[in-house]
Design a protein around this motif. Structure first.
Motif, PDB file in Angstrom:
ATOM      1  N   ASN A 197       0.823  -1.208   0.000  1.00  0.00           N
ATOM      2  CA  ASN A 197       0.000   0.000   0.000  1.00  0.00           C
ATOM      3  C   ASN A 197       0.858   1.258   0.000  1.00  0.00           C
ATOM      4  O   ASN A 197       0.535   2.247  -0.664  1.00  0.00           O
ATOM      5  CB  ASN A 197      -0.931   0.003   1.215  1.00  0.00           C
ATOM      6  N   ARG A 198       1.985   1.220   0.750  1.00  0.00           N
ATOM      7  CA  ARG A 198       2.881   2.376   0.789  1.00  0.00           C
ATOM      8  C   ARG A 198       3.463   2.652  -0.596  1.00  0.00           C
ATOM      9  O   ARG A 198       3.497   3.802  -1.061  1.00  0.00           O
ATOM     10  CB  ARG A 198       4.011   2.132   1.789  1.00  0.00           C
ATOM     11  N   GLN A 199       3.899   1.596  -1.281  1.00  0.00           N
ATOM     12  CA  GLN A 199       4.488   1.786  -2.602  1.00  0.00           C
ATOM     13  C   GLN A 199       3.436   2.196  -3.623  1.00  0.00           C
ATOM     14  O   GLN A 199       3.721   2.965  -4.542  1.00  0.00           O
ATOM     15  CB  GLN A 199       5.195   0.502  -3.043  1.00  0.00           C
ATOM     16  N   GLN A 200       2.199   1.700  -3.468  1.00  0.00           N
ATOM     17  CA  GLN A 200       1.135   2.088  -4.383  1.00  0.00           C
ATOM     18  C   GLN A 200       0.840   3.576  -4.260  1.00  0.00           C
ATOM     19  O   GLN A 200       0.644   4.269  -5.263  1.00  0.00           O
ATOM     20  CB  GLN A 200      -0.124   1.273  -4.100  1.00  0.00           C
ATOM     21  N   GLN A 201       0.815   4.097  -3.026  1.00  0.00           N
ATOM     22  CA  GLN A 201       0.594   5.527  -2.817  1.00  0.00           C
ATOM     23  C   GLN A 201       1.747   6.351  -3.374  1.00  0.00           C
ATOM     24  O   GLN A 201       1.555   7.428  -3.924  1.00  0.00           O
ATOM     25  CB  GLN A 201       0.415   5.808  -1.329  1.00  0.00           C
ATOM     26  N   MET A 202       2.967   5.828  -3.251  1.00  0.00           N
ATOM     27  CA  MET A 202       4.152   6.558  -3.678  1.00  0.00           C
ATOM     28  C   MET A 202       4.299   6.561  -5.207  1.00  0.00           C
ATOM     29  O   MET A 202       4.642   7.577  -5.809  1.00  0.00           O
ATOM     30  CB  MET A 202       5.393   5.934  -3.033  1.00  0.00           C
ATOM     31  N   LEU A 203       3.993   5.403  -5.861  1.00  0.00           N
ATOM     32  CA  LEU A 203       4.244   5.262  -7.297  1.00  0.00           C
ATOM     33  C   LEU A 203       3.024   5.579  -8.150  1.00  0.00           C
ATOM     34  O   LEU A 203       3.163   5.806  -9.349  1.00  0.00           O
ATOM     35  CB  LEU A 203       4.726   3.840  -7.596  1.00  0.00           C
ATOM     36  N   GLY A 204       1.835   5.555  -7.567  1.00  0.00           N
ATOM     37  CA  GLY A 204       0.628   5.891  -8.326  1.00  0.00           C
ATOM     38  C   GLY A 204       0.361   4.892  -9.439  1.00  0.00           C
ATOM     39  O   GLY A 204       0.375   3.678  -9.257  1.00  0.00           O
ATOM     40  N   GLN A 259       9.844  -9.359  -4.322  1.00  0.00           N
ATOM     41  CA  GLN A 259      10.842  -8.466  -3.725  1.00  0.00           C
ATOM     42  C   GLN A 259      10.225  -7.655  -2.583  1.00  0.00           C
ATOM     43  O   GLN A 259      10.849  -7.471  -1.520  1.00  0.00           O
ATOM     44  CB  GLN A 259      11.402  -7.527  -4.798  1.00  0.00           C
ATOM     45  N   ILE A 260       8.991  -7.151  -2.777  1.00  0.00           N
ATOM     46  CA  ILE A 260       8.298  -6.420  -1.713  1.00  0.00           C
ATOM     47  C   ILE A 260       8.078  -7.344  -0.514  1.00  0.00           C
ATOM     48  O   ILE A 260       8.260  -6.943   0.644  1.00  0.00           O
ATOM     49  CB  ILE A 260       6.949  -5.874  -2.219  1.00  0.00           C
ATOM     50  N   ARG A 261       7.696  -8.586  -0.801  1.00  0.00           N
ATOM     51  CA  ARG A 261       7.449  -9.547   0.277  1.00  0.00           C
ATOM     52  C   ARG A 261       8.718  -9.804   1.079  1.00  0.00           C
ATOM     53  O   ARG A 261       8.693  -9.833   2.318  1.00  0.00           O
ATOM     54  CB  ARG A 261       6.913 -10.849  -0.324  1.00  0.00           C
ATOM     55  N   GLN A 262       9.835  -9.986   0.378  1.00  0.00           N
ATOM     56  CA  GLN A 262      11.096 -10.240   1.059  1.00  0.00           C
ATOM     57  C   GLN A 262      11.547  -9.016   1.858  1.00  0.00           C
ATOM     58  O   GLN A 262      12.129  -9.133   2.937  1.00  0.00           O
ATOM     59  CB  GLN A 262      12.172 -10.642   0.040  1.00  0.00           C
ATOM     60  N   GLN A 263      11.271  -7.822   1.315  1.00  0.00           N
ATOM     61  CA  GLN A 263      11.609  -6.602   2.039  1.00  0.00           C
ATOM     62  C   GLN A 263      10.802  -6.501   3.327  1.00  0.00           C
ATOM     63  O   GLN A 263      11.337  -6.144   4.391  1.00  0.00           O
ATOM     64  CB  GLN A 263      11.332  -5.391   1.146  1.00  0.00           C
ATOM     65  N   GLN A 278       1.542  -1.457 -13.150  1.00  0.00           N
ATOM     66  CA  GLN A 278       2.398  -2.163 -14.102  1.00  0.00           C
ATOM     67  C   GLN A 278       3.418  -3.027 -13.364  1.00  0.00           C
ATOM     68  O   GLN A 278       3.657  -4.190 -13.722  1.00  0.00           O
ATOM     69  CB  GLN A 278       3.103  -1.159 -15.015  1.00  0.00           C
ATOM     70  N   LEU A 279       4.013  -2.465 -12.317  1.00  0.00           N
ATOM     71  CA  LEU A 279       5.010  -3.215 -11.559  1.00  0.00           C
ATOM     72  C   LEU A 279       4.383  -4.395 -10.831  1.00  0.00           C
ATOM     73  O   LEU A 279       5.000  -5.456 -10.689  1.00  0.00           O
ATOM     74  CB  LEU A 279       5.704  -2.292 -10.556  1.00  0.00           C
ATOM     75  N   ALA A 280       3.135  -4.210 -10.373  1.00  0.00           N
ATOM     76  CA  ALA A 280       2.479  -5.252  -9.585  1.00  0.00           C
ATOM     77  C   ALA A 280       2.208  -6.504 -10.410  1.00  0.00           C
ATOM     78  O   ALA A 280       2.014  -7.588  -9.847  1.00  0.00           O
ATOM     79  CB  ALA A 280       1.172  -4.723  -8.992  1.00  0.00           C
ATOM     80  N   SER A 281       2.173  -6.386 -11.740  1.00  0.00           N
ATOM     81  CA  SER A 281       1.957  -7.555 -12.591  1.00  0.00           C
ATOM     82  C   SER A 281       3.209  -8.420 -12.703  1.00  0.00           C
ATOM     83  O   SER A 281       3.167  -9.528 -13.233  1.00  0.00           O
ATOM     84  CB  SER A 281       1.506  -7.112 -13.993  1.00  0.00           C
ATOM     85  N   ASN A 282       4.316  -7.922 -12.219  1.00  0.00           N
ATOM     86  CA  ASN A 282       5.589  -8.646 -12.250  1.00  0.00           C
ATOM     87  C   ASN A 282       5.739  -9.447 -10.951  1.00  0.00           C
ATOM     88  O   ASN A 282       5.866  -8.883  -9.869  1.00  0.00           O
ATOM     89  CB  ASN A 282       6.747  -7.650 -12.412  1.00  0.00           C
ATOM     90  N   ASP A 283       5.724 -10.777 -11.074  1.00  0.00           N
ATOM     91  CA  ASP A 283       5.817 -11.637  -9.878  1.00  0.00           C
ATOM     92  C   ASP A 283       7.116 -11.388  -9.120  1.00  0.00           C
ATOM     93  O   ASP A 283       7.148 -11.422  -7.881  1.00  0.00           O
ATOM     94  CB  ASP A 283       5.731 -13.109 -10.273  1.00  0.00           C
ATOM     95  N   GLY A 284       8.197 -11.130  -9.854  1.00  0.00           N
ATOM     96  CA  GLY A 284       9.482 -10.895  -9.201  1.00  0.00           C
ATOM     97  C   GLY A 284       9.463  -9.647  -8.347  1.00  0.00           C
ATOM     98  O   GLY A 284      10.038  -9.615  -7.249  1.00  0.00           O
TER      99      GLY A 284
END
Length: 622
Positions: free
Chosen positions: A64-71, A86-90, A76-82
């Motif tokens: 949610n934080r990255q969604q607010q930041m990147l708009g 990476q967000i999950r590992q972070q 587009q990024l969320a469709s990338n499993d990798g």
């Protein structure tokens, strides 16, 4: 130990952003951090389990934080499993760091008192109204999140402990007076320079290129000469705002009668409470109250709820939506009426109804204008959706043109000029419209027109139906179209190479003591100018990379100016400047904060190195 950590941190190059290390507890998933684990764990840190539920909450918060930041970029990024992994590992890494810090804080015996927790709650702006703590707002917010006061206080205590550790690390770094003086001398240093410019553009006119060179460059750099995919689009735009009609007075009155609740303030009650741990304590207090005891005084001295106790038990004005069930079910209907002892999830309560504010309904005359606007808007929206259905059917039935849709809507289709992905007309600049145009579904074969789109709804009760009337696929531009461009590029490259070769030869001559080298080359040194480290000119920046002049001889070097010309630069003198004290203080503060951040990262690295960390199956789940 901290001295060793600070020494080790001096070898770390990257600056560590401290905010990414410490998890946010306040108002963002506090309770889930307190949830216990199960067999499907994410990690174990020195035996302490991080559950799947904790990881899912931390992952959702970070997403949610990255969604607010990147708009819009985030979709587009969320469709990338990798990327999502990476967000999950972070998120998991942050939870592991927090577990390590919790244990370290415990070993250091860092304690946060109840009074500190209470003051932190009072100081939270989210719980304030007009700058003052609002007990009703506080209870409503934490209740809406599903947390009890004890859970929230415990999570806040953990955050305050973290902050105390951060402050302890941050306050360990400092700069000696001699170190500060040397840094000021270095940063404020000034240099007197002269420069001689070799005009590259003057050399360009003297260059020549062959057709073979042009063709070879074209073959090697075809990707630089791609004509982007282009479109021409015909579209009809429907807008609910343009379909609004003034309603009759009867329609306005009818709407008001059906929606009176929207213009009403429900009954509000004001309660005072006393909370105890045991039923016996509550019964003893109830006896005192019935004997004439002062409710407010007993609440201040006997209630175990620190928030309401501070105000003599006063809970403030509560509407039905924010009134706890225990108060609703107390059966209090008259001012001053007091309940019996009530068992609740937080102990035992005695409740008194202090005041009642009856329901208030705004009269029709007061809101008639606002209601008329709403009815007007709703009628426009109704007409919009009816027309949208008609246009959708017409566009589907006549799928090879917009003629049917034009007739159904009564609107003339608009046709755009040619545009690419990067030059979409502003009128069509909506995500859903872009998706329809650029996903390929509306493009016919060999650039021919395709089918009409479905109705595309966008923000603000607007909709489009469109078709791609012409299409050009991405393609390499023919050589003839770019031949002049390639010729100019090659001539400029040759001129640049010639200028650099000339500068290198002159530099060698000047360093060898041939003082007339510039004159022989037809170049003249400029008058001396003084530059500092803040100069944006690349020649000035290059001057600070040259050695200091020695034996009354200038230090020579080669650079380029902002126009791409090759420049010979001479450093004649190096002098020490000065800085305002405020700027010195700010610089020292930045250095010490950076060092403290590095020390904190070194602490975390050391804790990780010494810890036993085991990752479970939940760490890899998507």
């Amino acid at each position: 130990m901290m001295d060793n950590l600070r020494a080790a941190s001096n070898h770390v190059v990257l600056k560590i952003i401290l905010g990414l290390i410490i998890l946010s507890f306040v108002l963002t998933g506090v309770g889930n951090y307190l949830i216990g684990g199960n067999s499907d764990y994410a990690a174990k840190v020195n035996g302490q389990e991080i559950s799947r539920a904790q990881l899912e909450q931390a992952f959702n918060n970070e997403r949610n934080r990255q969604q607010q930041m990147l708009g819009e970029q985030f979709s587009q990024l969320a469709s990338n499993d990798g990327y999502m992994q990476q967000i999950r590992q972070q998120a998991l890494s942050q939870l592991v760091d927090q577990a390590l810090l919790d244990a370290y804080i415990k070993d250091l015996h860092i304690d946060i008192s109840d009074e500190q927790v209470k003051q932190a709650i009072f100081n939270q702006k989210a719980f304030q109204t007009n700058g003052k703590f609002d007990n009703a707002k506080y209870n409503g917010l934490i209740s809406s999140m599903g947390y009890s006061a004890d859970q929230y206080a415990e999570a806040l205590r953990k955050q305050l402990s973290n902050q105390q550790l951060i402050n302890a690390v941050a306050n360990t770094d400092f700069m000696l007076k001699g170190e500060t003086s040397k840094l000021v001398d270095l940063v404020s240093q000034k240099r007197d320079i002269r420069q001689a410019t070799i005009d590259v553009n003057a050399l360009v006119a003297k260059q020549s290129v062959t057709d073979d060179e042009i063709n070879q460059y074209y073959q090697q750099h075809k990707s630089n000469f791609m004509a982007p995919e282009q479109f021409r689009v015909s579209y009809i735009k429907l807008d609910a705002a343009s379909m609004q009609q003034n309603p009759s007075e009867a329609e306005v009155q009818s709407w008001y009668d059906q929606h009176k609740a929207e213009y009403s303030q429900p009954q509000r009650n004001r309660y005072s409470v006393i909370q105890t741990k045991t039923e016996a304590d509550a019964e003893a207090l109830l006896t005192q109250l019935k004997a004439g005891g002062d409710f407010a005084e007993l609440a201040k001295t006997k209630s175990i709820d620190p928030i309401s106790a501070r105000k003599g038990g006063d809970m403030g004005w509560l509407e039905p939506a924010t009134t706890p069930d225990e108060l609703k079910n107390a059966g209090l209907t008259e001012k001053g009426q007091m309940s019996a002892v009530i068992k609740s999830s937080v102990g035992f309560l005695i409740v008194r109804l202090d005041d009642i504010q009856p329901e208030q309904v705004k009269p029709f005359a007061e809101v008639q204008s606002a209601v008329a606007d709403k009815v007007k808007q709703e009628k426009g929206v109704d007409a919009f959706y009816k027309l949208q259905q008609k246009v959708s059917e017409a566009a589907s039935n006549d799928n090879e043109s917009l003629a049917g849709a034009e007739q159904a809507s009564g609107l003339k289709a608009t046709e755009t000029n040619w545009f690419s992905h990067d030059s979409l007309p502003k009128e069509l600049d909506f995500d859903a419209v872009k998706q329809a145009i650029f996903n390929g579904g509306l493009v016919g074969q060999n650039g021919a027109p395709g089918n009409n789109s479905d109705i595309i709804s966008v923000d603000g009760d607007r909709a489009f139906v469109l078709r791609i009337s012409e299409h050009k696929a991405e393609a390499v531009q023919p050589l003839e179209q770019v031949k002049a461009q390639i010729s100019d590029t090659l001539k400029h490259e040759k001129a640049q190479q010639q200028a650099k070769a000339q500068a290198d030869k002159l530099l060698a001559d000047l360093k060898a003591g041939k003082q007339d080298a510039l004159t022989v080359a037809g170049l003249t040194l400029s008058a001396a100018t003084t530059v500092d480290r803040n100069a944006q000119d690349p020649v000035a920046q290059a001057a600070f990379n040259l050695p200091q002049p020695a034996d009354n001889k200038p230090s020579w070097g080669v650079s380029e100016d902002m126009q791409g010309n090759v420049v010979l630069v001479a450093v004649d003198k190096v002098s020490t400047g000065s800085m305002p004290q405020a700027q010195i203080d700010e610089m020292v503060k930045g250095v010490t904060q950076n060092n403290a951040q590095l020390a904190f990262e070194a602490l975390l690295q050391n804790l990780r190195k010494e810890a036993k960390i085991k990752y479970g199956a939940a760490a890899q789940m998507q």
